[in-house]
Every structure is written in C-alpha cells, then in structure tokens.
Design a protein around this motif. Structure first.
Motif, PDB file in Angstrom:
ATOM      1  N   HIS A  95       5.322  -7.158 -11.551  1.00  0.00           N
ATOM      2  CA  HIS A  95       4.075  -7.920 -11.477  1.00  0.00           C
ATOM      3  C   HIS A  95       3.110  -7.453 -12.559  1.00  0.00           C
ATOM      4  O   HIS A  95       3.230  -6.358 -13.108  1.00  0.00           O
ATOM      5  CB  HIS A  95       3.433  -7.762 -10.099  1.00  0.00           C
ATOM      6  CG  HIS A  95       4.242  -8.344  -8.981  1.00  0.00           C
ATOM      7  ND1 HIS A  95       4.293  -9.690  -8.712  1.00  0.00           N
ATOM      8  CD2 HIS A  95       5.061  -7.753  -8.071  1.00  0.00           C
ATOM      9  CE1 HIS A  95       5.082  -9.916  -7.686  1.00  0.00           C
ATOM     10  NE2 HIS A  95       5.573  -8.751  -7.282  1.00  0.00           N
ATOM     11  N   THR A  96       2.123  -8.284 -12.842  1.00  0.00           N
ATOM     12  CA  THR A  96       1.090  -7.924 -13.805  1.00  0.00           C
ATOM     13  C   THR A  96      -0.178  -7.511 -13.066  1.00  0.00           C
ATOM     14  O   THR A  96      -0.376  -7.856 -11.895  1.00  0.00           O
ATOM     15  CB  THR A  96       0.769  -9.092 -14.742  1.00  0.00           C
ATOM     16  OG1 THR A  96       0.200 -10.170 -13.966  1.00  0.00           O
ATOM     17  CG2 THR A  96       2.027  -9.596 -15.451  1.00  0.00           C
ATOM     18  N   GLY A 126      -2.051 -10.708 -12.207  1.00  0.00           N
ATOM     19  CA  GLY A 126      -1.409 -11.486 -11.151  1.00  0.00           C
ATOM     20  C   GLY A 126      -1.637 -10.905  -9.769  1.00  0.00           C
ATOM     21  O   GLY A 126      -1.705 -11.633  -8.775  1.00  0.00           O
ATOM     22  N   MET A 127      -1.750  -9.584  -9.685  1.00  0.00           N
ATOM     23  CA  MET A 127      -1.944  -8.931  -8.391  1.00  0.00           C
ATOM     24  C   MET A 127      -3.418  -8.672  -8.081  1.00  0.00           C
ATOM     25  O   MET A 127      -3.732  -8.132  -7.024  1.00  0.00           O
ATOM     26  CB  MET A 127      -1.208  -7.589  -8.371  1.00  0.00           C
ATOM     27  CG  MET A 127       0.285  -7.699  -8.456  1.00  0.00           C
ATOM     28  SD  MET A 127       1.065  -6.130  -8.052  1.00  0.00           S
ATOM     29  CE  MET A 127       0.655  -5.989  -6.310  1.00  0.00           C
ATOM     30  N   ARG A 128      -4.311  -9.028  -9.026  1.00  0.00           N
ATOM     31  CA  ARG A 128      -5.732  -8.686  -8.876  1.00  0.00           C
ATOM     32  C   ARG A 128      -5.857  -7.199  -8.551  1.00  0.00           C
ATOM     33  O   ARG A 128      -6.497  -6.777  -7.576  1.00  0.00           O
ATOM     34  CB  ARG A 128      -6.394  -9.557  -7.798  1.00  0.00           C
ATOM     35  CG  ARG A 128      -6.503 -11.016  -8.205  1.00  0.00           C
ATOM     36  CD  ARG A 128      -7.115 -11.861  -7.115  1.00  0.00           C
ATOM     37  NE  ARG A 128      -8.459 -11.427  -6.741  1.00  0.00           N
ATOM     38  CZ  ARG A 128      -9.563 -11.730  -7.394  1.00  0.00           C
ATOM     39  NH1 ARG A 128      -9.489 -12.470  -8.500  1.00  0.00           N
ATOM     40  NH2 ARG A 128     -10.735 -11.312  -6.976  1.00  0.00           N
ATOM     41  N   ASP A 188      -3.557  -6.471 -18.844  1.00  0.00           N
ATOM     42  CA  ASP A 188      -3.433  -7.127 -17.544  1.00  0.00           C
ATOM     43  C   ASP A 188      -2.335  -8.185 -17.525  1.00  0.00           C
ATOM     44  O   ASP A 188      -2.074  -8.795 -16.487  1.00  0.00           O
ATOM     45  CB  ASP A 188      -4.764  -7.735 -17.097  1.00  0.00           C
ATOM     46  CG  ASP A 188      -5.286  -8.792 -18.064  1.00  0.00           C
ATOM     47  OD1 ASP A 188      -4.689  -8.958 -19.141  1.00  0.00           O
ATOM     48  OD2 ASP A 188      -6.298  -9.440 -17.745  1.00  0.00           O
ATOM     49  N   HIS A 189      -1.656  -8.400 -18.661  1.00  0.00           N
ATOM     50  CA  HIS A 189      -0.523  -9.327 -18.724  1.00  0.00           C
ATOM     51  C   HIS A 189       0.820  -8.589 -18.816  1.00  0.00           C
ATOM     52  O   HIS A 189       1.866  -9.226 -18.904  1.00  0.00           O
ATOM     53  CB  HIS A 189      -0.653 -10.265 -19.926  1.00  0.00           C
ATOM     54  CG  HIS A 189      -1.788 -11.227 -19.801  1.00  0.00           C
ATOM     55  ND1 HIS A 189      -2.194 -12.052 -20.828  1.00  0.00           N
ATOM     56  CD2 HIS A 189      -2.624 -11.496 -18.768  1.00  0.00           C
ATOM     57  CE1 HIS A 189      -3.229 -12.778 -20.439  1.00  0.00           C
ATOM     58  NE2 HIS A 189      -3.496 -12.460 -19.184  1.00  0.00           N
ATOM     59  N   GLN A 194       3.993  -6.700 -17.560  1.00  0.00           N
ATOM     60  CA  GLN A 194       4.763  -6.535 -16.330  1.00  0.00           C
ATOM     61  C   GLN A 194       5.040  -5.056 -16.101  1.00  0.00           C
ATOM     62  O   GLN A 194       5.610  -4.386 -16.956  1.00  0.00           O
ATOM     63  CB  GLN A 194       6.087  -7.307 -16.401  1.00  0.00           C
ATOM     64  CG  GLN A 194       5.954  -8.796 -16.176  1.00  0.00           C
ATOM     65  CD  GLN A 194       7.291  -9.450 -15.897  1.00  0.00           C
ATOM     66  OE1 GLN A 194       8.339  -8.873 -16.123  1.00  0.00           O
ATOM     67  NE2 GLN A 194       7.251 -10.677 -15.391  1.00  0.00           N
TER      68      GLN A 194
END
Length: 584
Positions: free
Chosen positions: A318-319, A322-324, A348-349, A351
């Motif tokens: 996950h990024t 994406g996971m906040r 933040d992008h 993985q």
C-alpha cells in the motif's frame, strides 16, 4: 496424466515463487485451486491444508508469541543488555538470550522484539549495531530448530510426516541436535564472524545519525534559496552525502539536467539524514504540512521515530496516501529508507515493502499506538516502552504452562496451544481483535494452499519419480548420500523461495527415498527441517534477514560473506551428525 499435470503445476509454482511476480500466499491458493480444477486432487484433499495440524498450530503460536510481545514480557532482556559494557560479553549474552527465546517463540517475533532492544543497547555503548544484527537473525534461525514449535517449518514437516506415514516428532526430539547447531552457530559468530561483520556506523553519532540513508521529500517555499537554481546547484558543494534525485512539479519529475527549481516544487533528496537536514537548513526548504490537524496539541512534545514495516504487515503493498497513513497514526513521514534507494516519485505514492524504515515526526502521545501496531516495529525513539508487569508475567506463565503440559505428555501440541490461546483471551491478556491481527494470515494461507501440493506429489507418483532419480544416481553410496542430497536440495530451494514451500516440495521426496532405501525416514525429514529453517546467504532468503538488513545498514555482500561459510558449516555438520542422533 495426473503426474504430468502435477509436474506442470509444480513448475508454475516454482517459477512464481522465484520470480516473486505474485505474493507467496496467492501462489499457494492458485496451486490449490489448480489441483482441484484439474482433478489431480479431490475437494477434501485440496482443502486438507486448512485442517492440517501444522496450520492450526502455527496460527496458535502467532497468538501466544504476540501476547508476550504486546505485554512487554521480553523487555527485561533489554535491561540486561544495556548494563553490559564489554562488546564480546554483550554479543555472548545476546546470543544466549535469543537462543532461549527463539526455541519457543516464532523467530520473526523474536527478532521483532530484540531488534529495538539491541539497537538501543548497542548505540548507548557507542557500538555499531551492524556488529550485532546479523548475529541476531542467524541465531534466531539456528535456535528455531531446537524444538518442534521453534519454527513453522518444523511443525509443517511433522504434520506432513504424520499424515503420510504416521511418523512424527515429540516437542524436544530435535533438541539434542539443535543445541549442537546452536553451539556451532554461536562459536562461528563469536570467532570468525566477529572479523567478517562490517562496521556501518553508530546511529546518533556525528558520522551516522539514523538507521541508514534516507530518501526525503522537501517542499520549496517562495522564500527558499533554492528557487532559480539548476538541478546540480541545489546541494551545496560542502555537503557530501546528499544527492538530488528528482525535482517534482505537480507530482511529476521535471526532466533535463538544466531544470530550474520553482516555488512549490518538491525535491527528492537521498543521503544521510544529517546531510539532508543541512541542505534543508541551507536552502530554507521545509517538510510539507500535508494536513494541519496532524500537528495536534502544540503543547505536546514531538519526537522523531524510526519504524520498520514488519513481515506480514497490513502496510505492505500500500501507499502512504492510499492508507491515509498520517491520519491513521497521527504522524508525518519525513523520509523512507529501503534496501535500494531508487525512489523517484512522491513518497506518499511509494508502495511499501517489508523492511522499509519510515522516519516519522510524531507527538509523544502517538508512540504507544505505533508500538501496539503489529505492522510496525519501532526501532528508535526517545520514549521507552511501557511494561505491565502483571500482564507480562501472566503471558509468560501461559506460555510455560502450554509447553509444560506438552513436554509431560498430558496433551497434544495442538490442543495445548489452543487452550493457551483461550486462556489469553479469557484473562484479557490479549484482545480478540489483537489475536486476529497477530496471526500472519499470509503464512496460514501459504501453508493451507501449498500442503495439497505435497499430497499431489505423493498421490501422482511425482515424489516417487524424484526419489528414484536420486536413488538411481546416489543409491550405491548408501543412505548418507541420499541425506546429503535432500539437505542440499532443500537448502538451495530455500534461498529462492519460502522455507515452508521448499519443505513441502522436498518432504514427499524424502519419504519416498526412505521407502526405496528401506530406512527410517526420520533422518531425511530432520534434514529437510534443518535446511529449510536456516538460510543465511542472502538478505531476502529469510524474513529475519530482511528485517535486520535495513536496520543495520548492511549491503547484500555482507550476507554473502557471512552466510555462505555458515551454510557450508551447517551442511557439513548436518550430514555428519544427523545419522548419529537419528540413526537410519
């Protein structure tokens, strides 16, 4: 026809395991489904992995180990280590403590507990953690073969043997030989290993401030001195270890060597943290406050925290965006350290993967949440972990009682472990949701999905065919040669795929070879268990190696230099000693 279908599925599985194009648990489920769809196995046979004793037992041990970790039952070991002022004694005590714990607790959990303790204790004494973290990983693997519950591989080999030929192992049957291997590993690490281990610096020193070199993303405000500078001018000439990787504008890299920095750009910098900080101060750059609500109470002290993405973490794949992540943990990620610092996109992008170390800016109130999260291993912070003495003591007593009733023969391992898990829940030593999170479901699905492949190899005759090939080539040299072949095949396979997957592939071959030779299969099964559970040569061959790789700032070659000789020593010792402890 079933034989060729099985071999085709096996070839596909090995290819996917080695290339890592899919996660190991996904590959295992594909294998199980393919065996079912092609008719090689019946539906009950294909689903037998979910009811296997090994699968249930591994899940239970995850929960038992998590209770010890959650309640701080092993933190006292850190106090012992922190009082030692002689480096050789520190190493010896660490190896002894790790071997005692890893014989009964999953080795990944053992390393997760000891990693921050060893980092803190070694740096307090001004010693390089790289002198101790590879030994931590290696000893956790070696100690895991001392008992049946030391690793999931031992349980898997035992379960497959019981289901196939009705032969299994007792809780401490591995112990006499396992203790010899622990002694060999300890002697190697205390002598030859001390000269081979690299010195990668001391976190917190003037030379090396953090766990390793980071990639950081910095915002260029309008008043920054970097505005108007070309790419090659951003890093001042007097700052050594800092490199500008990319100029990001609206999330995209600006091409060209002559690209000029503009207000609002973000700069990706790679290097030692103190040098990145120097660039930030010199050029008046800043970290982007993505969300002001992450600042929290301005009166709350903030700390820098280094946290590693652990094996089986929900963060893997996950990024941050994406996971906040920032809102979930109330922290801001200031940098990422990983094995290959090849990041070329906004942080933040990116993985996340196992072993990534995140440098976090967090309020002190968020530290305990980070420690409680199974997906993160807090490596360093100014705030110490809290220990509940009563809960920690009770967790230890439950584990001791579980092992005790099995050792006395009062209950089977599976029954005792399940009762232990129930006791943890009844006494509120671990919450139900925490117990579910403690289980590495990827390992469970891997076991459940790959066990049917072993069944298919036996049922289709694939195992017998492989055994006949081995016997035909080495049979005239006797069973010792077959044992050596089984050990080498397993050891080599484990360097390229999951240790459990390699065990599942070789156990049926070992059983078939023992039947062809007319000997007791136990020596060959022990060879599989030991070879699959001890993989030292690369940082990606075993999860504990991956964990210490990033934390110690190691290079790939460090593991090759340290691990290959130890693999050779273990192989030689296994061939010579296994028949003495487990006669043919």
């Amino acid at each position: 026809m079933a034989l060729w279908l099985t071999l085709a599925i096996l070839a596909g599985a090995i290819t996917l395991f080695v290339t890592e194009k899919l996660r190991v648990d996904v590959v295992a489920l594909l294998v199980m489904t393919a065996l079912m769809v092609t008719g090689v196995l019946t539906v009950p046979e294909a689903l037998s992995g979910f009811s296997s004793q090994a699968t249930v037992m591994v899940a239970a041990m995850f929960v038992l180990s998590a209770a010890l970790q959650r309640n701080g039952a092993l933190v006292a070991f850190g106090d012992v280590l922190s009082r030692i002022r002689w480096q050789w004694l520190f190493m010896l005590v660490m190896l002894v403590l790790v071997s005692c714990v890893a014989a009964f607790v999953n080795n990944t959990a053992t390393v997760a507990v000891f990693l921050p303790l060893v980092l803190a204790a070694s740096t307090a004494n001004r010693w390089a953690p790289s002198k101790f973290l590879i030994p931590l990983s290696y000893m956790s693997q070696a100690a895991g073969v001392c008992t049946l519950i030391g690793t999931s591989t031992n349980l898997l080999v035992d379960a497959m043997a019981r289901e196939s030929v009705g032969i299994g192992f007792t809780l401490f049957e591995f112990a006499p030989l396992g203790i010899v291997f622990v002694g060999i590993c300890m002697l190697y690490l205390m002598t030859v290993g001390r000269w081979l281990l690299p010195d990668r610096g001391i976190p917190g020193s003037d030379e090396n401030e953090h766990v390793g070199r980071y990639v950081a993303e910095l915002l260029v405000p309008p008043e920054s001195d970097a505005v108007g500078l070309r790419r090659d001018q951003v890093v001042p000439a007097n700052i050594d270890d800092a490199t500008l990787l990319e100029i990001l504008r609206q999330g995209r890299a600006v091409p060209g060597a002559d690209a000029v920095v503009e207000p609002g750009d973000r700069l990706l910098l790679r290097g030692e943290w103190r040098h990145i900080a120097a660039v930030r101060r010199t050029r008046r750059l800043r970290f982007d406050h993505v969300a002001r609500d992450l600042d929290g109470d301005i009166a709350t002290d903030r700390v820098q925290v280094e946290a590693m993405v652990s094996p089986g973490s929900h963060l893997v794949g996950h990024t941050l965006a994406g996971m906040r992540f920032g809102h979930m943990y109330r922290t801001r990620v200031q940098g990422i350290h990983r094995r290959l610092l090849d990041i070329r996109q906004p942080l933040d992008h990116v993985q996340l993967t196992v072993g990534d170390v995140l440098l976090l800016d967090a309020p002190e109130t968020a530290i305990e949440d980070l420690r409680a999260d199974k997906g993160m291993i807090v490596l360093g912070t100014r705030k110490e972990a809290k220990v509940d003495v009563f809960r920690a003591t009770m967790s230890v007593l439950v584990m001791v009682a579980t092992i005790g009733v099995v050792a006395l023969g009062w209950l089977s391992i599976v029954v005792a472990a399940l009762i232990g898990c129930a006791a943890l829940l009844v006494f509120r030593l671990i919450e139900p949701d925490e117990a579910y999170r403690a289980i590495d479901w990827r390992v469970i699905l891997l076991l459940a999905g790959i066990i049917p492949l072993g069944v298919a190899l036996q049922k289709s005759g694939g195992a017998a065919l492989a055994a006949e090939t081995i016997i035909g080539t080495l049979g005239h040299f006797g069973p010792l040669a077959a044992l050596a072949a089984v050990y080498l095949i397993t050891a080599i396979a484990t360097e390229f795929m999951s240790n459990n997957a390699s065990a599942v592939l070789v156990v049926p071959i070992a059983l078939a070879a023992a039947e062809s030779l007319g000997v007791d299969p136990k020596p060959l099964l022990v060879a599989v268990a030991f070879a699959a559970s001890t993989s030292f040569a690369t940082p990606i061959s075993y999860q504990t190696n991956t964990m210490v790789f990033t934390a110690g700032g190691y290079r790939f070659s460090d593991f090759v230099r340290m691990g290959v000789p130890l693999n050779i020593v273990f192989c030689t010792a296994a061939i010579l000693l296994i028949p003495r402890f487990f006669p043919f």
